[in-house]
Scaffold this active site. Structure first.
Site, PDB file in Angstrom:
ATOM      1  N   ASP A 192       0.870  -1.170   0.000  1.00 22.37           N
ATOM      2  CA  ASP A 192       0.000   0.000   0.000  1.00 22.37           C
ATOM      3  C   ASP A 192       0.913   1.227   0.000  1.00 22.37           C
ATOM      4  OD1 ASP A 192      -1.569   2.153   0.556  1.00 22.37           O
ATOM      5  OD2 ASP A 192      -2.466   1.319   2.384  1.00 22.37           O
ATOM      6  N   LYS A 218      -2.878  12.145  -3.396  1.00 23.88           N
ATOM      7  CA  LYS A 218      -1.817  12.256  -2.386  1.00 23.88           C
ATOM      8  C   LYS A 218      -0.457  12.517  -3.039  1.00 23.88           C
ATOM      9  CE  LYS A 218      -3.983   9.054   0.911  1.00 23.88           C
ATOM     10  NZ  LYS A 218      -4.669   9.850   1.922  1.00 23.88           N
TER      11      LYS A 218
HETATM   12  N1  PLP Z   1      -3.619   3.590   2.584  1.00 23.26           N
HETATM   13  C1  PLP Z   1      -3.037   4.538   3.333  1.00 23.26           C
HETATM   14  C2  PLP Z   1      -1.754   4.225   4.048  1.00 23.26           C
HETATM   15  C3  PLP Z   1      -3.613   5.800   3.429  1.00 23.26           C
HETATM   16  O1  PLP Z   1      -3.018   6.742   4.172  1.00 23.26           O
HETATM   17  C4  PLP Z   1      -4.830   6.049   2.743  1.00 23.26           C
HETATM   18  C5  PLP Z   1      -5.492   7.352   2.862  1.00 23.26           C
HETATM   19  O2  PLP Z   1      -5.236   8.115   3.760  1.00 23.26           O
HETATM   20  C6  PLP Z   1      -5.371   5.030   1.959  1.00 23.26           C
HETATM   21  C7  PLP Z   1      -4.753   3.807   1.909  1.00 23.26           C
HETATM   22  C8  PLP Z   1      -6.635   5.234   1.194  1.00 23.26           C
HETATM   23  O3  PLP Z   1      -6.457   6.208   0.210  1.00 23.26           O
HETATM   24  P1  PLP Z   1      -7.710   6.803  -0.560  1.00 23.26           P
HETATM   25  O4  PLP Z   1      -8.636   7.358   0.486  1.00 23.26           O
HETATM   26  O5  PLP Z   1      -7.145   7.859  -1.428  1.00 23.26           O
HETATM   27  O6  PLP Z   1      -8.335   5.691  -1.333  1.00 23.26           O
END
Ligand code: PLP
Length: 400
Positions: A192, A218
């Site tokens: 991830d 992000k």
């Molecule tokens: N994984 C991590 C480590 C995150 O910090 C986030 C969002 O903050 C996500 C997954 C999910 O991302 P998204 O909300 O853009 O799908």
């Protein structure tokens, strides 16, 4: 920093006074990404459908965006890049499609540091398919205890799904140890990368994982789009997740065949404008002097950590050292709710996030009910860090 970055972000033209320190939630969009997206959306046609020139141009631009992302990730080919709606969708795609290849008793290894996006889909798969989840614990400083890989990764392990960097602690995972443990038993690795991509291009070939997930918003791109990178041979083995137009070979009244990846995983009209915006964002990121930026971000991080350490009421949630760590800093203040801290600092134009950060198992493991988080990006400066520290001193006075 020798390069002027703020003027490249339209956000700062409108909100020069804002100390934006919520970059782990979403970063600001780069002007090139915005321009590319607006350009596409104001002359748009659907992709992969029609033979007129506008539609062909849209299909070409969408393909070019895929090629830019493939370059950013050092992927072996464009076919390894699937556009999704974000990291959450990418992680769910693996949990469903790879999940369909698992049977009761197969094991998936996660860590206690996962964002809910890489936790809840696996909990649901456990309920549906009877797989077993094994959870790598965290150390008291929040780092994932990779020494436990040895006993938690068994011959029944099919996948290790783990964060590249924690959105709470900023700790970067020892990916080499994870990949070695997975390979030793023939398991696959899903990373991830939601937090990592903001801090520079990622080399999926060097990392050695099988899947990599991230979100555009992000890493200075638009909202509404993300990426699942998968090794070509892996994607080819997976059944589709969502079904509909664009992902089929042929359809009859009785049955359907499916397109090869990446189309197999892109049912329906994709987020064309956003993907083109993301392509522009990663193209821009690839022009940056990342070694210099990392030194700069570390300098700001050191200043922030040193400033926090001065307050006896503050407990850092995460490593205090700078090694293998991104500038994401969470902390608790004894007796004060994180939302109150955020509100007092918000009144001073310091943008922070407070709460469980979609990582309740991690906060529980670290004995915390909620934390305040400051997360830095390459456009932040010392004035932002100082405004945060001064604001925190003020918050402690008014809230204690
Ligand atoms: N994984 C991590 C480590 C995150 O910090 C986030 C969002 O903050 C996500 C997954 C999910 O991302 P998204 O909300 O853009 O799908």
């Amino acid at each position: 920093m020798t390069i002027a970055l703020r003027e490249q972000f339209p956000f700062y033209a409108a909100r020069a006074a804002c100390h934006y320190l919520d970059n782990a939630a979403t970063s600001q969009i780069h002007s090139q990404a915005l321009a590319a997206m607006v350009g596409q959306e104001s002359h748009r046609a659907n992709v992969h459908r029609s033979p007129y020139r506008l539609a062909e141009a849209a299909t070409q631009a969408y393909g070019d965006a895929r090629a830019k992302v493939a370059r950013f990730l050092n992927a072996a080919s464009c076919a390894e890049v699937v556009f999704t709606s974000g990291a959450t969708a990418s992680l769910n795609l693996v949990a469903y499609s790879f999940g369909e290849t698992l049977k009761a008793g197969d094991e998936v290894v996660l860590s206690a540091a996962e964002h809910h996006s890489n936790f809840v889909p696996w909990l649901r798969l456990k309920e549906r398919a009877g797989i077993c989840l094994r959870i790598l614990p965290v150390l008291p400083n929040g780092r994932i205890d990779t020494a436990r890989l040895q006993d938690l990764v068994t011959e029944r392990c099919r996948l290790i799904a783990i964060t590249h960097c924690s959105n709470v602690t900023g700790a970067v995972t020892d990916v080499a140890a994870v990949v070695a443990a997975a390979r030793a038993v023939g398991a696959k690795v899903l990373l991830d990368g939601a937090q990592q991509v903001q801090h520079g291009p990622v080399d999926v070939a060097a990392l050695g994982a099988d899947f990599y997930a991230f979100s555009s918003h992000k890493c200075f791109g638009p909202t509404g789009v993300g990426v699942l990178w998968g090794k070509k041979a892996m994607l080819a083995l997976l059944p589709p997740f969502l079904s509909g137009g664009g992902m089929v070979g042929s359809v009859s009244l009785e049955t359907a065949t499916f397109a090869a990846p990446p189309a197999r995983f892109e049912a329906g009209t994709p987020p064309v404008g956003q993907a083109i915006g993301l392509g522009a964002a990663v193209d821009w990121m690839m022009t940056l002097p990342w070694a210099e930026i990392h030194r700069y971000e570390s300098m700001l991080l050191a200043r922030l950590l040193a400033g926090l350490a001065v307050f006896p009421a503050v407990r850092l949630i995460g490593p205090a050292d700078l090694h293998a760590r991104l500038p994401i800093v969470s902390f608790e203040v004894a007796g004060i709710h994180p939302h109150d801290v955020c509100q007092v600092l918000g009144e001073r134009e310091v943008a922070l996030r407070g709460g469980h950060h979609c990582a309740q198992p991690l906060l529980a493991a670290l004995g915390s009910e909620g934390a305040t988080r400051a997360s830095l990006a390459l456009y932040n400066d010392q004035a932002d860090v100082d405004a945060f520290l001064n604001g925190l001193e003020h918050a402690l006075k008014v809230l204690s």
